[in-house]
Write a protein that holds these residues in place. Structure first.
Motif, PDB file in Angstrom:
ATOM      1  N   VAL A   1       0.840  -1.198   0.000  1.00  0.00           N
ATOM      2  CA  VAL A   1       0.000   0.000   0.000  1.00  0.00           C
ATOM      3  C   VAL A   1       0.877   1.251   0.000  1.00  0.00           C
ATOM      4  CG1 VAL A   1      -1.701   1.329   1.317  1.00  0.00           C
ATOM      5  CG2 VAL A   1      -1.955  -1.145   1.091  1.00  0.00           C
ATOM      6  N   GLY A   2       1.923   1.248   0.824  1.00  0.00           N
ATOM      7  CA  GLY A   2       2.840   2.384   0.856  1.00  0.00           C
ATOM      8  C   GLY A   2       3.552   2.578  -0.469  1.00  0.00           C
ATOM      9  N   TRP A   3       3.954   1.480  -1.115  1.00  0.00           N
ATOM     10  CA  TRP A   3       4.640   1.565  -2.399  1.00  0.00           C
ATOM     11  C   TRP A   3       3.737   2.172  -3.455  1.00  0.00           C
ATOM     12  CZ3 TRP A   3       4.162  -0.197  -7.390  1.00  0.00           C
ATOM     13  CH2 TRP A   3       5.310  -0.134  -8.193  1.00  0.00           C
ATOM     14  N   MET A   4       2.459   1.766  -3.479  1.00  0.00           N
ATOM     15  CA  MET A   4       1.528   2.316  -4.459  1.00  0.00           C
ATOM     16  C   MET A   4       1.276   3.795  -4.210  1.00  0.00           C
ATOM     17  SD  MET A   4       0.912   0.231  -6.792  1.00  0.00           S
ATOM     18  CE  MET A   4      -0.260   1.346  -7.567  1.00  0.00           C
ATOM     19  N   HIS A   5       1.242   4.213  -2.953  1.00  0.00           N
ATOM     20  CA  HIS A   5       1.078   5.636  -2.655  1.00  0.00           C
ATOM     21  C   HIS A   5       2.259   6.450  -3.187  1.00  0.00           C
ATOM     22  CE1 HIS A   5      -2.473   6.651  -0.229  1.00  0.00           C
ATOM     23  NE2 HIS A   5      -2.450   5.397   0.184  1.00  0.00           N
ATOM     24  N   ARG A   6       3.455   5.873  -3.111  1.00  0.00           N
ATOM     25  CA  ARG A   6       4.648   6.607  -3.544  1.00  0.00           C
ATOM     26  C   ARG A   6       4.827   6.591  -5.050  1.00  0.00           C
ATOM     27  NH1 ARG A   6       6.763   3.784   0.834  1.00  0.00           N
ATOM     28  NH2 ARG A   6       7.781   2.306  -0.569  1.00  0.00           N
ATOM     29  N   HIS A   7       4.489   5.453  -5.696  1.00  0.00           N
ATOM     30  CA  HIS A   7       4.828   5.277  -7.100  1.00  0.00           C
ATOM     31  C   HIS A   7       3.630   5.136  -8.029  1.00  0.00           C
ATOM     32  CE1 HIS A   7       9.010   4.719  -5.898  1.00  0.00           C
ATOM     33  NE2 HIS A   7       8.604   3.856  -4.995  1.00  0.00           N
ATOM     34  N   GLY A   8       2.422   5.077  -7.484  1.00  0.00           N
ATOM     35  CA  GLY A   8       1.253   4.815  -8.327  1.00  0.00           C
ATOM     36  C   GLY A   8       1.055   5.818  -9.436  1.00  0.00           C
ATOM     37  N   ARG A   9       1.200   7.111  -9.105  1.00  0.00           N
ATOM     38  CA  ARG A   9       0.951   8.138 -10.108  1.00  0.00           C
ATOM     39  C   ARG A   9       1.939   8.064 -11.262  1.00  0.00           C
ATOM     40  NH1 ARG A   9       0.894  14.032  -8.567  1.00  0.00           N
ATOM     41  NH2 ARG A   9       2.711  13.431  -7.335  1.00  0.00           N
ATOM     42  N   SER A  10       3.157   7.668 -10.986  1.00  0.00           N
ATOM     43  CA  SER A  10       4.200   7.681 -12.016  1.00  0.00           C
ATOM     44  C   SER A  10       4.591   6.276 -12.471  1.00  0.00           C
ATOM     45  CB  SER A  10       5.445   8.412 -11.484  1.00  0.00           C
ATOM     46  OG  SER A  10       5.938   7.768 -10.318  1.00  0.00           O
ATOM     47  N   LEU A  11       3.763   5.278 -12.174  1.00  0.00           N
ATOM     48  CA  LEU A  11       4.115   3.892 -12.505  1.00  0.00           C
ATOM     49  C   LEU A  11       4.357   3.720 -13.996  1.00  0.00           C
ATOM     50  CD1 LEU A  11       4.464   0.939 -11.698  1.00  0.00           C
ATOM     51  CD2 LEU A  11       1.987   0.654 -11.927  1.00  0.00           C
ATOM     52  N   LYS A  12       3.444   4.243 -14.806  1.00  0.00           N
ATOM     53  CA  LYS A  12       3.579   4.080 -16.254  1.00  0.00           C
ATOM     54  C   LYS A  12       4.847   4.759 -16.761  1.00  0.00           C
ATOM     55  CE  LYS A  12       1.116   4.882 -20.603  1.00  0.00           C
ATOM     56  NZ  LYS A  12      -0.144   5.393 -21.209  1.00  0.00           N
TER      57      LYS A  12
ATOM     58  N   TRP B   1      -0.132   6.509  10.241  1.00  0.00           N
ATOM     59  CA  TRP B   1       0.580   6.516   8.963  1.00  0.00           C
ATOM     60  C   TRP B   1      -0.250   7.175   7.870  1.00  0.00           C
ATOM     61  CZ3 TRP B   1      -0.390   2.789   4.766  1.00  0.00           C
ATOM     62  CH2 TRP B   1       0.533   2.917   3.722  1.00  0.00           C
ATOM     63  N   LEU B   2      -1.552   6.858   7.819  1.00  0.00           N
ATOM     64  CA  LEU B   2      -2.425   7.454   6.812  1.00  0.00           C
ATOM     65  C   LEU B   2      -2.612   8.949   7.051  1.00  0.00           C
ATOM     66  CD1 LEU B   2      -5.172   4.701   6.426  1.00  0.00           C
ATOM     67  CD2 LEU B   2      -3.291   5.216   4.869  1.00  0.00           C
ATOM     68  N   ARG B   3      -2.614   9.352   8.312  1.00  0.00           N
ATOM     69  CA  ARG B   3      -2.759  10.771   8.615  1.00  0.00           C
ATOM     70  C   ARG B   3      -1.581  11.566   8.056  1.00  0.00           C
ATOM     71  NH1 ARG B   3      -3.097  10.280  13.667  1.00  0.00           N
ATOM     72  NH2 ARG B   3      -5.346   9.937  13.734  1.00  0.00           N
ATOM     73  N   GLN B   4      -0.393  10.967   8.086  1.00  0.00           N
ATOM     74  CA  GLN B   4       0.778  11.639   7.528  1.00  0.00           C
ATOM     75  C   GLN B   4       0.685  11.768   6.015  1.00  0.00           C
ATOM     76  OE1 GLN B   4       4.086   9.295   8.894  1.00  0.00           O
ATOM     77  NE2 GLN B   4       4.128  10.261  10.911  1.00  0.00           N
ATOM     78  N   ARG B   5      -0.059  10.839   5.395  1.00  0.00           N
ATOM     79  CA  ARG B   5      -0.134  10.814   3.933  1.00  0.00           C
ATOM     80  C   ARG B   5      -1.451  11.360   3.408  1.00  0.00           C
ATOM     81  NH1 ARG B   5       3.689   7.719   1.488  1.00  0.00           N
ATOM     82  NH2 ARG B   5       5.082   6.577   2.864  1.00  0.00           N
ATOM     83  N   ARG B   6      -2.274  11.955   4.250  1.00  0.00           N
ATOM     84  CA  ARG B   6      -3.616  12.349   3.813  1.00  0.00           C
ATOM     85  C   ARG B   6      -3.589  13.423   2.732  1.00  0.00           C
ATOM     86  NH1 ARG B   6      -2.743  14.768   8.711  1.00  0.00           N
ATOM     87  NH2 ARG B   6      -3.113  17.021   8.860  1.00  0.00           N
ATOM     88  N   GLU B   7      -2.497  14.194   2.659  1.00  0.00           N
ATOM     89  CA  GLU B   7      -2.426  15.247   1.642  1.00  0.00           C
ATOM     90  C   GLU B   7      -1.810  14.748   0.335  1.00  0.00           C
ATOM     91  OE1 GLU B   7      -0.359  18.522   3.240  1.00  0.00           O
ATOM     92  OE2 GLU B   7      -1.892  18.988   4.755  1.00  0.00           O
ATOM     93  N   GLU B   8      -1.309  13.484   0.350  1.00  0.00           N
ATOM     94  CA  GLU B   8      -0.738  12.942  -0.876  1.00  0.00           C
ATOM     95  C   GLU B   8      -1.845  12.451  -1.785  1.00  0.00           C
ATOM     96  OE1 GLU B   8       2.147   9.979  -0.179  1.00  0.00           O
ATOM     97  OE2 GLU B   8       3.261  11.144   1.297  1.00  0.00           O
ATOM     98  N   PRO B   9      -1.772  12.701  -3.104  1.00  0.00           N
ATOM     99  CA  PRO B   9      -2.820  12.257  -4.027  1.00  0.00           C
ATOM    100  C   PRO B   9      -2.816  10.746  -4.162  1.00  0.00           C
ATOM    101  CG  PRO B   9      -0.973  13.174  -5.245  1.00  0.00           C
ATOM    102  CD  PRO B   9      -0.699  13.439  -3.777  1.00  0.00           C
TER     103      PRO B   9
END
Length: 284
Positions: A88-99, A271-279
């Motif tokens: 889940v953390g990996w997808m949050h970091r790299h999902g937008r730019s995976l392609k 952990w999710l609270r820290q990432r709540r502003e990430e798309p």
């Protein structure tokens, strides 16, 4: 069955997505036919590598007996739980730019090593998804026997079918569900499955602690139920059984089980609270 179906479905969708991105990139290259052979060779090798890992894990489990086997299965469930959170953390970091990342890596591998570099990229991508699937399925199905194990296997096969249908649906129409919503939903279920596997691991560890010479309060915290809600929501069938498999619900939880479950969700919430502003991931 539900656990195996979701695990295989989610991991297969991601693997098929990666293969699809690489295939689309290949179609734009001058030597597309030759590169496609390297791509599918890498996919096949990745599947073989995942199958080898599955055989090694099953061999290790069968070779152990008694307490050692319980500790091994507890460890596998714990690893599966941690991997789900890591995914889940990996997808949050790299999902937008995976392609874009995959296409950039493909360009780099092709420039440096030719078709063999592309084959290596496909091998690593597929073996990563395959190895995660193996660990997840072993962690979730280690306790199953007989008919339950058969249903678990059927669920895995259904997951493969559903993954192919999902890829077709997501590529053909955005009216039903977008990639953004798909990953948001699947990540939520992955976190719940992580809780279920963590509870399963803690119960196995608790069972081994009961066999040791420990203070009385330890036995009470591990073996005594804090309450019994089975009259309202039984964890062996129906909705309660579904929640037990997908979220770690227990009708008669011990203090250890409750502490593990609450601790998990408190850490996840922080952990999710820290990432709540990430798309959320957006793959097009």
């Amino acid at each position: 069955m539900n656990q195996s179906m979701f695990i295989v479905w989610r991991e297969s969708v991601e693997a098929l997505l990666v293969i699809g991105i690489l295939q689309a990139w290949i179609s734009q290259q001058s030597q597309s036919h030759r590169l496609s052979k390297f791509l599918w060779s890498g996919v096949l090798l990745g599947l073989l590598l995942s199958g080898l890992l599955a055989l090694l894990i099953m061999f290790a489990g069968d070779a152990m007996s008694g307490a050692l086997n319980e500790w091994f299965q507890a460890g596998m469930a714990l690893i599966a739980s941690l991997l789900m959170v890591q995914m889940v953390g990996w997808m949050h970091r790299h999902g937008r730019s995976l392609k874009q990342d995959l296409q950039r890596h493909a360009d780099q591998h092709l420039a440096r090593r030719g078709g063999l570099g592309l084959m290596l990229l496909a091998l690593l991508a597929v073996s990563r998804e395959g190895s995660e699937t193996v660990v997840f399925l072993y962690g979730a199905g280690a306790r199953l026997r007989g008919p339950e194990l058969g249903l678990f296997a059927v669920g895995g096969l259904l997951g493969l079918v559903l993954s192919a249908l999902t890829i077709v649906l997501l590529h053909s129409s955005r009216r039903f569900i977008s990639w953004r919503r798909f990953f948001a939903l699947s990540e939520a279920v992955l976190l719940m499955l992580g809780a279920a596997l963590l509870v399963s691991a803690s119960e196995r560890i608790g069972g081994q602690l009961l066999a040791m010479n420990l203070p009385e309060w330890v036995y009470g915290s591990v073996g005594d139920a804090l309450w019994d809600s089975s009259h309202w929501l039984n964890d062996s069938h129906g909705i309660g059984g579904f929640l037990a498999g997908f979220a770690g619900y227990r009708a008669t939880p011990s203090a250890l089980t409750l502490a593990v479950w609450l601790g998990y969700w408190l850490l996840i919430a922080g952990w999710l609270r820290q990432r709540r502003e990430e798309p959320l991931p957006c793959l097009g």
